[in-house]
Motif scaffolding. Structure first.
Motif, mmCIF file in Angstrom:
data_model
loop_
_atom_site.group_PDB
_atom_site.id
_atom_site.type_symbol
_atom_site.label_atom_id
_atom_site.label_comp_id
_atom_site.label_asym_id
_atom_site.label_seq_id
_atom_site.Cartn_x
_atom_site.Cartn_y
_atom_site.Cartn_z
ATOM 1 N N ARG A 1 0.835 -1.213 0.000
ATOM 2 C CA ARG A 1 0.000 0.000 0.000
ATOM 3 C C ARG A 1 0.860 1.249 0.000
ATOM 4 O O ARG A 1 0.618 2.196 -0.762
ATOM 5 C CB ARG A 1 -0.894 0.036 1.243
ATOM 6 C CG ARG A 1 -2.155 -0.743 1.212
ATOM 7 C CD ARG A 1 -2.992 -0.429 2.423
ATOM 8 N NE ARG A 1 -3.513 0.932 2.375
ATOM 9 C CZ ARG A 1 -4.647 1.285 1.775
ATOM 10 N NH1 ARG A 1 -5.385 0.393 1.170
ATOM 11 N NH2 ARG A 1 -5.045 2.552 1.782
ATOM 12 N N ARG B 1 -0.933 4.724 -1.060
ATOM 13 C CA ARG B 1 -2.268 4.575 -0.471
ATOM 14 C C ARG B 1 -2.206 4.874 1.026
ATOM 15 O O ARG B 1 -1.267 4.472 1.715
ATOM 16 C CB ARG B 1 -2.797 3.162 -0.701
ATOM 17 C CG ARG B 1 -2.816 2.753 -2.166
ATOM 18 C CD ARG B 1 -4.044 3.227 -2.870
ATOM 19 N NE ARG B 1 -5.207 2.421 -2.475
ATOM 20 C CZ ARG B 1 -6.450 2.699 -2.855
ATOM 21 N NH1 ARG B 1 -6.696 3.769 -3.583
ATOM 22 N NH2 ARG B 1 -7.441 1.915 -2.488
ATOM 23 N N SER C 1 -6.667 8.348 -1.946
ATOM 24 C CA SER C 1 -7.229 7.042 -2.291
ATOM 25 C C SER C 1 -8.067 7.079 -3.572
ATOM 26 O O SER C 1 -8.678 6.070 -3.946
ATOM 27 C CB SER C 1 -8.086 6.523 -1.124
ATOM 28 O OG SER C 1 -9.142 7.415 -0.834
#
Length: 501
Positions: free
Chosen positions: A327, A332, A449
């Motif tokens: 991530r 993210r 995101s």
């Protein structure tokens, strides 16, 4: 009115905490000077008090229901599980050491005195003290060392009502059995029952309640219905269920939801941090334990833990660590809080909790942590991105080197926390409950995101929402419990002629 009442349960999580909080709120609304009390709590969900100590989160919530600031007087003994066999012992708000069951036997008389003194002090100062039991009085294997259930009730001559959760099934047997296994002297203080989370027509339950009273000689004082609107703070972080939603979020104001995955660590602590996010319309928070849920979420929160090094190893075993690293590489958002923040750093040196020495972190932040034998316990304030913020700290791990941009600054200008790309971390609990800061942060997280359709609400107040939850509890008790009978017990004690089973 002057007196006390002990709310016991047939099991852990039967609803003792919320029923006690509801009674506190009801009495406070009626003008009584009321205080909560839990002699001994076993929980990793804790808060820092004004007097610089640490108590269970449930007692802080109950204090709020009474209109009081949390105090170590309300929860003089706190056990914080660090493993299946050992817990940190906190007495009058201060960590004393780590103990096992055998060690606790050596402490019992001292703790009994501490509990008796604090309860007597509260009863002299307040009109009513609403006590909450621990676990269940039916755990007769623990009766000899009990300071929170019938041991407390007998020592202070307090009437007891027993709460049963009908959602678990077999509630009538649970209520009957809880009384039946007690010795006659303990049974003499069990004055009635209360059923929690009932769904459907109460008339269907009446024959069972009548039979229960016939068998025990004790009435059921109320049947509190299940409410979709009630999602008040969990009694204990360890009771947080994997894959369960947090709160009851309202629909989004914009065209998209923001989905938050909060990792349910094995020794999770202060799980209530994520509830502030769940108060926001359009923010769906769910507890997760699978790497796929971390990969799919818009935002991931790594919460606090009582066993940082052990839970970090669990992240690696389950594949969650790899999912977090992936991530971060994709930009993210990840938020680490307290122990979760420490895991995101380069190294952890722990000769205090795990005693594992130096352990590699996930390396997502330029942070080195060293555990100090002295626990940091304090309320804090400062600024984040120019916004006034406040919170509290409960941790042994200290940031001894931090090379990233600070997430916030203390009131004296000292930097705290870290930001590196979309990865953020802080030792502060309660930061996300700061409304202005959360409103500024959420659009940034949504942009990171790719949720351009998410719109943050302009006026969400976590404090007001929690107060509404307390008022909802009080309203449910007002409508569905024989309050007059409860008040009579508080003032006059248990009836002298209760039947022994």
């Amino acid at each position: 009115m002057k007196g006390a009442l002990l709310v016991a349960g047939t099991t852990s999580d039967a609803g003792k905490s919320v029923i006690a909080a509801g009674l506190c709120r009801l009495l406070a609304r009626r003008g009584a000077k009321v205080a909560p009390f839990k002699a001994q709590n076993m929980s990793n969900n804790s808060v820092v008090t004004l007097d610089g100590g640490e108590i269970g989160r449930a007692q802080a919530l109950q204090a709020a229901a009474c209109g009081l600031e949390p105090s170590v007087r309300f929860n003089p003994v706190l056990l914080k599980p660090g493993s299946d066999r050992r817990s940190q012992l906190v007495v009058r708000g201060k960590a004393i050491g780590t103990i096992g069951a055998a060690d606790y036997l050596a402490w019992r008389e001292k703790l009994r005195g501490v509990v008796a003194d604090e309860l007597a002090s509260l009863r002299s100062e307040f009109d009513v003290v609403i006590c909450e039991g621990a676990g269940s009085p039916a755990e007769i294997n623990l009766r000899e060392t009990d300071i929170a259930n019938m041991g407390l009730a007998r020592a202070a001559d307090i009437p007891v009502i027993v709460v049963g959760d009908i959602d678990r099934g077999g509630v009538l047997a649970h209520l009957f059995g809880t009384v039946a296994v007690l010795d006659p002297e303990d049974q003499a203080l069990i004055a009635g029952f209360l059923i929690n989370k009932f769904r459907g027509d109460p008339a269907l339950l009446e024959p069972g309640l009548a039979q229960l009273e016939k068998l025990t000689g004790r009435p059921t004082l109320g049947v509190v219905p299940y409410s979709d609107e009630l999602w008040i703070d969990a009694e204990d972080s360890l009771s947080t269920v994997s894959d369960a939603p947090v709160g009851r979020p309202a629909p989004p104001l914009g065209s998209e939801w923001l989905n938050v995955a909060a990792i349910r660590l094995p020794r999770i602590s202060n799980s209530t941090d994520v509830e502030a996010l769940a108060c926001e319309p359009g923010v769906a928070v769910r507890w997760v334990t699978e790497p796929s849920r971390v990969a799919d979420a818009d935002v991931v929160v790594v919460p606090g833990t009582k066993s940082t090094v052990s839970d970090l190893a669990w992240l690696r075993r389950t594949g969650l660590a790899e999912a977090l690293v992936s991530r971060a590489a994709r930009g993210r958002p990840i938020i680490g809080i307290c122990g979760g923040y420490q895991m995101l750093g380069r190294t952890i040196v722990d000769d205090v909790e795990s005693r594992c020495g130096e352990v590699a972190g996930l390396g997502l932040l330029d942070l080195q942590v060293r555990f100090d034998p002295e626990k940091t316990l304090r309320r804090v304030s400062g600024t984040a991105d120019g916004i006034a913020v406040r919170g509290y700290e409960i941790h042994h791990g200290q940031a001894c080197a931090a090379g990233d941009e600070a997430l916030l600054h203390y009131a004296d200008g000292t930097p705290e926390g870290s930001v590196k790309g979309a990865v953020r971390g802080t030792h502060w609990h309660g930061l996300l409950a700061c409304d202005d800061y959360r409103r500024a942060l959420l659009p940034v997280l949504a942009a990171e995101s790719g949720r351009g359709g998410f719109v943050v609400a302009p006026d969400t107040s976590v404090h007001r929402i929690r107060l509404r939850q307390l008022d909802l509890l009080a309203d449910l008790i007002e409508r569905h419990v024989d309050v007059s009978a409860v008040l009579y017990l508080i003032e006059h004690g248990a009836p002298y002629d209760l039947r022994t089973i």
